[in-house]
Design a protein around this motif. Sequence first.
Motif, mmCIF file in Angstrom:
data_model
loop_
_atom_site.group_PDB
_atom_site.id
_atom_site.type_symbol
_atom_site.label_atom_id
_atom_site.label_comp_id
_atom_site.label_asym_id
_atom_site.label_seq_id
_atom_site.Cartn_x
_atom_site.Cartn_y
_atom_site.Cartn_z
ATOM 1 N N HIS A 294 -9.587 36.813 18.764
ATOM 2 C CA HIS A 294 -8.523 36.450 19.718
ATOM 3 C C HIS A 294 -8.305 34.945 19.737
ATOM 4 N N GLY A 295 -8.633 34.313 18.618
ATOM 5 C CA GLY A 295 -8.459 32.853 18.542
ATOM 6 C C GLY A 295 -6.989 32.477 18.407
ATOM 7 N N ASN A 296 -6.745 31.177 18.400
ATOM 8 C CA ASN A 296 -5.390 30.650 18.264
ATOM 9 C C ASN A 296 -4.952 30.823 16.813
ATOM 10 N N LEU A 297 -4.047 31.780 16.578
ATOM 11 C CA LEU A 297 -3.690 32.130 15.203
ATOM 12 C C LEU A 297 -3.067 30.955 14.439
ATOM 13 N N PRO A 298 -2.052 30.239 14.991
ATOM 14 C CA PRO A 298 -1.476 29.107 14.226
ATOM 15 C C PRO A 298 -2.531 28.052 13.886
ATOM 16 N N ARG A 299 -3.472 27.805 14.827
ATOM 17 C CA ARG A 299 -4.503 26.784 14.541
ATOM 18 C C ARG A 299 -5.440 27.287 13.435
ATOM 19 N N GLN A 300 -5.708 28.580 13.441
ATOM 20 C CA GLN A 300 -6.579 29.134 12.380
ATOM 21 C C GLN A 300 -5.863 29.029 11.034
ATOM 22 N N ALA A 301 -4.556 29.311 11.042
ATOM 23 C CA ALA A 301 -3.798 29.251 9.784
ATOM 24 C C ALA A 301 -3.818 27.840 9.214
ATOM 25 N N ASP A 302 -3.658 26.843 10.086
ATOM 26 C CA ASP A 302 -3.717 25.445 9.607
ATOM 27 C C ASP A 302 -5.107 25.123 9.051
ATOM 28 N N ARG A 303 -6.118 25.605 9.741
ATOM 29 C CA ARG A 303 -7.489 25.312 9.285
ATOM 30 C C ARG A 303 -7.750 25.980 7.950
ATOM 31 N N TRP A 304 -7.279 27.206 7.798
ATOM 32 C CA TRP A 304 -7.508 27.925 6.530
ATOM 33 C C TRP A 304 -6.809 27.214 5.371
ATOM 34 N N GLN A 305 -5.617 26.663 5.621
ATOM 35 C CA GLN A 305 -4.888 25.938 4.570
ATOM 36 C C GLN A 305 -5.711 24.735 4.104
ATOM 37 N N ARG A 306 -6.305 24.035 5.064
ATOM 38 C CA ARG A 306 -7.144 22.870 4.717
ATOM 39 C C ARG A 306 -8.396 23.313 3.961
ATOM 40 N N ILE A 307 -9.006 24.398 4.414
ATOM 41 C CA ILE A 307 -10.224 24.908 3.761
ATOM 42 C C ILE A 307 -9.898 25.328 2.333
ATOM 43 N N MET A 308 -8.746 25.976 2.154
ATOM 44 C CA MET A 308 -8.341 26.441 0.820
ATOM 45 C C MET A 308 -8.118 25.255 -0.122
ATOM 46 N N LEU A 309 -7.422 24.216 0.352
ATOM 47 C CA LEU A 309 -7.175 23.065 -0.527
ATOM 48 C C LEU A 309 -8.472 22.341 -0.860
ATOM 49 N N GLU A 310 -9.360 22.237 0.118
ATOM 50 C CA GLU A 310 -10.665 21.613 -0.157
ATOM 51 C C GLU A 310 -11.422 22.415 -1.207
ATOM 52 N N ALA A 311 -11.342 23.753 -1.093
ATOM 53 C CA ALA A 311 -12.054 24.609 -2.067
ATOM 54 C C ALA A 311 -11.426 24.444 -3.454
ATOM 55 N N CYS A 312 -10.093 24.301 -3.510
ATOM 56 C CA CYS A 312 -9.437 24.078 -4.819
ATOM 57 C C CYS A 312 -9.947 22.781 -5.443
ATOM 58 N N LYS A 313 -10.056 21.734 -4.618
ATOM 59 C CA LYS A 313 -10.559 20.450 -5.125
ATOM 60 C C LYS A 313 -11.977 20.634 -5.645
ATOM 61 N N GLN A 314 -12.815 21.265 -4.812
ATOM 62 C CA GLN A 314 -14.241 21.390 -5.181
ATOM 63 C C GLN A 314 -14.422 22.221 -6.438
ATOM 64 N N CYS A 315 -13.696 23.347 -6.558
ATOM 65 C CA CYS A 315 -13.953 24.246 -7.711
ATOM 66 C C CYS A 315 -13.002 23.958 -8.867
ATOM 67 N N LYS A 316 -12.149 22.944 -8.697
ATOM 68 C CA LYS A 316 -11.189 22.572 -9.753
ATOM 69 C C LYS A 316 -10.258 23.716 -10.092
ATOM 70 N N ARG A 317 -9.784 24.369 -9.037
ATOM 71 C CA ARG A 317 -8.751 25.401 -9.192
ATOM 72 C C ARG A 317 -7.407 24.695 -9.114
ATOM 73 N N ALA A 318 -6.548 24.954 -10.118
ATOM 74 C CA ALA A 318 -5.292 24.193 -10.202
ATOM 75 C C ALA A 318 -4.189 24.792 -9.334
ATOM 76 N N SER A 319 -4.140 26.118 -9.231
ATOM 77 C CA SER A 319 -3.065 26.740 -8.432
ATOM 78 C C SER A 319 -3.653 27.240 -7.111
ATOM 79 N N PRO A 320 -3.206 26.725 -5.978
ATOM 80 C CA PRO A 320 -3.781 27.139 -4.692
ATOM 81 C C PRO A 320 -3.652 28.639 -4.452
ATOM 82 N N MET A 321 -4.540 29.149 -3.644
ATOM 83 C CA MET A 321 -4.423 30.539 -3.187
ATOM 84 C C MET A 321 -3.311 30.569 -2.133
ATOM 85 N N ILE A 322 -2.469 31.585 -2.201
ATOM 86 C CA ILE A 322 -1.380 31.719 -1.223
ATOM 87 C C ILE A 322 -1.943 32.383 0.032
#
Length: 244
Positions: free
Chosen positions: A117-145
């Motif tokens: 029951h968390g704040n959905l828009p805030r979770q979505a923003d956090r997930w976007q940041r987590i995903m981009l950080e993971a792309c940087k760390q694992c050297k994934r070129a195309s982000p996960m949608i």
Amino acid sequence: MRRFYVNPQSISENLAILSPDESRHIVTVLRLQAGAAIELFDGTGFVYQGIILSTSPGPITVELRSRTNEHHDDARRRLFLFQSLLKGKKMDFLVQKATELGVHSFRPVLSRYSENHGNLPRQADRWQRIMLEACKQCKRASPMIIKPFTPFSDIDVSAFAQPLVLWEKEESTGLDAAMISHEGPLALFIGPEGGFPDNEISALLAMNFKPVSLGARILRAETAALSAIAILQFLTGSLSPVRP
Ligand code: SAH
């Protein structure tokens, strides 16, 4: 070589302007200097090799020297994940692991027993940041949608030949048998901590989902999701050292 994200719109000719977040990370956390060589990925599959021109206050400018095309991320069968909303940090964990393991898209589903029951828009923003950080760390070129939050009733898998749903009550079909029986992109749906009520399982069967089992033990949702993603990505060759 360290890799950072750059918005494609911030690239012109052979210069790239980094975001305030990436600039701050480079200067204050990593303390890189002007002249340092770095890589930039723009999220469209291209990776640039460049040199930091200056680290004076403000957005960092990078001189681009070369570009490589790393679209191979998607050369294999794409995996589309449907994940019932989980409580607390478990979704953060799954977003990070799904990105590292090459999942093509991540769709958070609001199913009946979802208790987040968390704040959905805030979770979505956090997930976007987590995903981009993971792309940087694992050297994934195309982000996960990361798809918008989707009510169970809005799920549409008509584009998939054989969508799969992890169901602990399935007693005959395992993952390997289920995914080999067809070609094309894969859809995988995992339930929430409380599982799927009977009416949701019936609705999924009516949508042509095939229930698959991960064995007789009842796994936590995040264990089931991580295991199934790894198994499917292995079976489709996405974890192969051989580039397609
Ligand atoms: N209803 C279960 C708990 C659900 S486990 C109970 O309390 O007994 C959470 C989710 O993980 C399930 O919805 C399912 O998608 C997946 N899962 C857990 N164990 C599984 C198994 N052995 N096989 C397939 N899916 C499983």
